[in-house]
Write a protein that holds these residues in place. Structure first.
Motif, PDB file in Angstrom:
ATOM      1  N   VAL A   1     -10.237  71.098 -11.768  1.00 12.41           N
ATOM      2  CA  VAL A   1     -10.201  70.240 -12.959  1.00 12.41           C
ATOM      3  C   VAL A   1     -10.307  71.075 -14.224  1.00 12.41           C
ATOM      4  N   GLN A   2     -11.210  72.053 -14.213  1.00 10.26           N
ATOM      5  CA  GLN A   2     -11.382  72.902 -15.396  1.00 10.26           C
ATOM      6  C   GLN A   2     -10.100  73.663 -15.714  1.00 10.26           C
ATOM      7  N   MET A   3      -9.496  74.270 -14.707  1.00  7.25           N
ATOM      8  CA  MET A   3      -8.246  75.009 -14.932  1.00  7.25           C
ATOM      9  C   MET A   3      -7.127  74.074 -15.374  1.00  7.25           C
ATOM     10  N   GLN A   4      -7.065  72.896 -14.782  1.00 10.81           N
ATOM     11  CA  GLN A   4      -6.022  71.943 -15.156  1.00 10.81           C
ATOM     12  C   GLN A   4      -6.202  71.486 -16.598  1.00 10.81           C
ATOM     13  N   GLY A   5      -7.429  71.227 -16.992  1.00 11.11           N
ATOM     14  CA  GLY A   5      -7.682  70.791 -18.370  1.00 11.11           C
ATOM     15  C   GLY A   5      -7.310  71.850 -19.388  1.00 11.11           C
ATOM     16  N   TRP A   6      -7.711  73.093 -19.139  1.00 13.63           N
ATOM     17  CA  TRP A   6      -7.379  74.174 -20.080  1.00 13.63           C
ATOM     18  C   TRP A   6      -5.873  74.381 -20.163  1.00 13.63           C
ATOM     19  N   HIS A   7      -5.201  74.305 -19.041  1.00 10.79           N
ATOM     20  CA  HIS A   7      -3.772  74.578 -19.064  1.00 10.79           C
ATOM     21  C   HIS A   7      -2.950  73.369 -19.507  1.00 10.79           C
ATOM     22  N   ALA A   8      -3.549  72.174 -19.471  1.00 14.03           N
ATOM     23  CA  ALA A   8      -2.920  71.033 -20.128  1.00 14.03           C
ATOM     24  C   ALA A   8      -2.848  71.298 -21.626  1.00 14.03           C
ATOM     25  N   LEU A   9      -3.943  71.822 -22.177  1.00 13.85           N
ATOM     26  CA  LEU A   9      -3.953  72.186 -23.598  1.00 13.85           C
ATOM     27  C   LEU A   9      -2.981  73.322 -23.886  1.00 13.85           C
ATOM     28  N   ALA A  10      -2.883  74.273 -22.954  1.00 11.95           N
ATOM     29  CA  ALA A  10      -1.935  75.381 -23.131  1.00 11.95           C
ATOM     30  C   ALA A  10      -0.503  74.853 -23.178  1.00 11.95           C
ATOM     31  N   LEU A  11      -0.173  73.901 -22.317  1.00  4.67           N
ATOM     32  CA  LEU A  11       1.172  73.324 -22.339  1.00  4.67           C
ATOM     33  C   LEU A  11       1.418  72.571 -23.649  1.00  4.67           C
ATOM     34  N   PHE A  12       0.427  71.836 -24.101  1.00  6.05           N
ATOM     35  CA  PHE A  12       0.556  71.121 -25.369  1.00  6.05           C
ATOM     36  C   PHE A  12       0.808  72.109 -26.510  1.00  6.05           C
ATOM     37  N   GLY A  13       0.008  73.172 -26.561  1.00 10.71           N
ATOM     38  CA  GLY A  13       0.200  74.201 -27.589  1.00 10.71           C
ATOM     39  C   GLY A  13       1.547  74.890 -27.468  1.00 10.71           C
ATOM     40  N   THR A  14       1.979  75.121 -26.238  1.00 14.19           N
ATOM     41  CA  THR A  14       3.296  75.731 -26.022  1.00 14.19           C
ATOM     42  C   THR A  14       4.385  74.828 -26.586  1.00 14.19           C
ATOM     43  N   GLY A  15       4.228  73.528 -26.386  1.00  9.14           N
ATOM     44  CA  GLY A  15       5.204  72.593 -26.944  1.00  9.14           C
ATOM     45  C   GLY A  15       5.241  72.636 -28.460  1.00  9.14           C
ATOM     46  N   LEU A  16       4.084  72.745 -29.084  1.00  9.49           N
ATOM     47  CA  LEU A  16       4.057  72.837 -30.541  1.00  9.49           C
ATOM     48  C   LEU A  16       4.662  74.147 -31.035  1.00  9.49           C
ATOM     49  N   TRP A  17       4.470  75.209 -30.272  1.00 11.27           N
ATOM     50  CA  TRP A  17       4.936  76.535 -30.659  1.00 11.27           C
ATOM     51  C   TRP A  17       6.399  76.784 -30.287  1.00 11.27           C
ATOM     52  N   ALA A  18       6.925  76.083 -29.290  1.00  8.28           N
ATOM     53  CA  ALA A  18       8.248  76.368 -28.721  1.00  8.28           C
ATOM     54  C   ALA A  18       9.380  76.512 -29.744  1.00  8.28           C
ATOM     55  N   PRO A  19       9.455  75.705 -30.797  1.00  6.77           N
ATOM     56  CA  PRO A  19      10.562  75.885 -31.739  1.00  6.77           C
ATOM     57  C   PRO A  19      10.577  77.268 -32.400  1.00  6.77           C
ATOM     58  N   ARG A  20       9.426  77.865 -32.593  1.00 10.53           N
ATOM     59  CA  ARG A  20       9.371  79.208 -33.177  1.00 10.53           C
ATOM     60  C   ARG A  20       9.293  80.295 -32.116  1.00 10.53           C
ATOM     61  N   GLY A  21       8.741  79.970 -30.942  1.00 10.32           N
ATOM     62  CA  GLY A  21       8.519  80.971 -29.906  1.00 10.32           C
ATOM     63  C   GLY A  21       9.723  81.298 -29.058  1.00 10.32           C
ATOM     64  N   GLY A  22      10.734  80.427 -29.090  1.00  6.74           N
ATOM     65  CA  GLY A  22      11.976  80.689 -28.385  1.00  6.74           C
ATOM     66  C   GLY A  22      11.858  80.744 -26.878  1.00  6.74           C
ATOM     67  N   VAL A  23      12.702  81.580 -26.281  1.00  6.31           N
ATOM     68  CA  VAL A  23      12.818  81.646 -24.829  1.00  6.31           C
ATOM     69  C   VAL A  23      11.526  82.120 -24.172  1.00  6.31           C
ATOM     70  N   LEU A  24      10.768  82.986 -24.824  1.00 11.74           N
ATOM     71  CA  LEU A  24       9.506  83.437 -24.246  1.00 11.74           C
ATOM     72  C   LEU A  24       8.479  82.303 -24.197  1.00 11.74           C
ATOM     73  N   ALA A  25       8.462  81.459 -25.200  1.00 11.53           N
ATOM     74  CA  ALA A  25       7.558  80.306 -25.182  1.00 11.53           C
ATOM     75  C   ALA A  25       7.970  79.336 -24.079  1.00 11.53           C
ATOM     76  N   ASP A  26       9.270  79.135 -23.911  1.00  5.95           N
ATOM     77  CA  ASP A  26       9.732  78.264 -22.831  1.00  5.95           C
ATOM     78  C   ASP A  26       9.402  78.850 -21.465  1.00  5.95           C
ATOM     79  N   ALA A  27       9.505  80.158 -21.328  1.00  2.83           N
ATOM     80  CA  ALA A  27       9.131  80.809 -20.071  1.00  2.83           C
ATOM     81  C   ALA A  27       7.631  80.640 -19.824  1.00  2.83           C
ATOM     82  N   ALA A  28       6.832  80.706 -20.882  1.00  5.50           N
ATOM     83  CA  ALA A  28       5.391  80.478 -20.752  1.00  5.50           C
ATOM     84  C   ALA A  28       5.123  79.059 -20.263  1.00  5.50           C
ATOM     85  N   GLY A  29       5.821  78.084 -20.839  1.00  5.99           N
ATOM     86  CA  GLY A  29       5.660  76.694 -20.398  1.00  5.99           C
ATOM     87  C   GLY A  29       6.019  76.517 -18.937  1.00  5.99           C
ATOM     88  N   ALA A  30       7.083  77.169 -18.499  1.00 10.13           N
ATOM     89  CA  ALA A  30       7.474  77.089 -17.089  1.00 10.13           C
ATOM     90  C   ALA A  30       6.416  77.734 -16.200  1.00 10.13           C
TER      91      ALA A  30
END
Length: 118
Positions: free
Chosen positions: A40-69
């Protein structure tokens, strides 16, 4: 991809809260509850990471999308394996460490996307 990462992050967050509630009220074995709590702890932290990745993706490009994957697949493998052990006593071998490595790679990719952006 921005909407996908935010959507997946929200689903992961929902799942973390649901699993936390189940662990708190539906698991009587203390060891199993502790194992599920780790997932649960890991899932919660990485839910936030995915949310942040989504906010960052327009500027982060392909590397941000790879991070999300990497975060997405890592969550499924790691947390799924941890929940399997905690809830059913079934180990899936190398899936948990593989998922954990993918989660770490996701963080490195997210950081690299920040360093690479303008």
């Amino acid at each position: 991809m921005q909407r996908i990462w935010i959507g997946l992050g929200s689903l992961a967050g929902f799942g973390a809260v649901a699993m936390a509630a189940f662990a708190a009220h539906g698991i009587v074995d203390a060891t199993a509850a502790r194992i599920v709590g780790s997932g649960v702890q890991m899932q919660g932290w990485h839910a936030l990471a995915l949310f942040g990745t989504g906010l960052w993706a327009p500027r982060g490009g392909v590397l941000a999308d790879a991070a999300g994957a990497a975060f997405t697949v890592g969550l499924l493998l790691f947390c799924g394996s941890v929940y399997s052990v905690g809830l059913a006593g079934v180990s899936w071998g190398l899936l948990a460490p593989t998922g954990g490595i993918l989660l770490m790679i996701g963080w490195l990719l997210l950081g690299a996307s920040a360093l690479r952006s303008r």
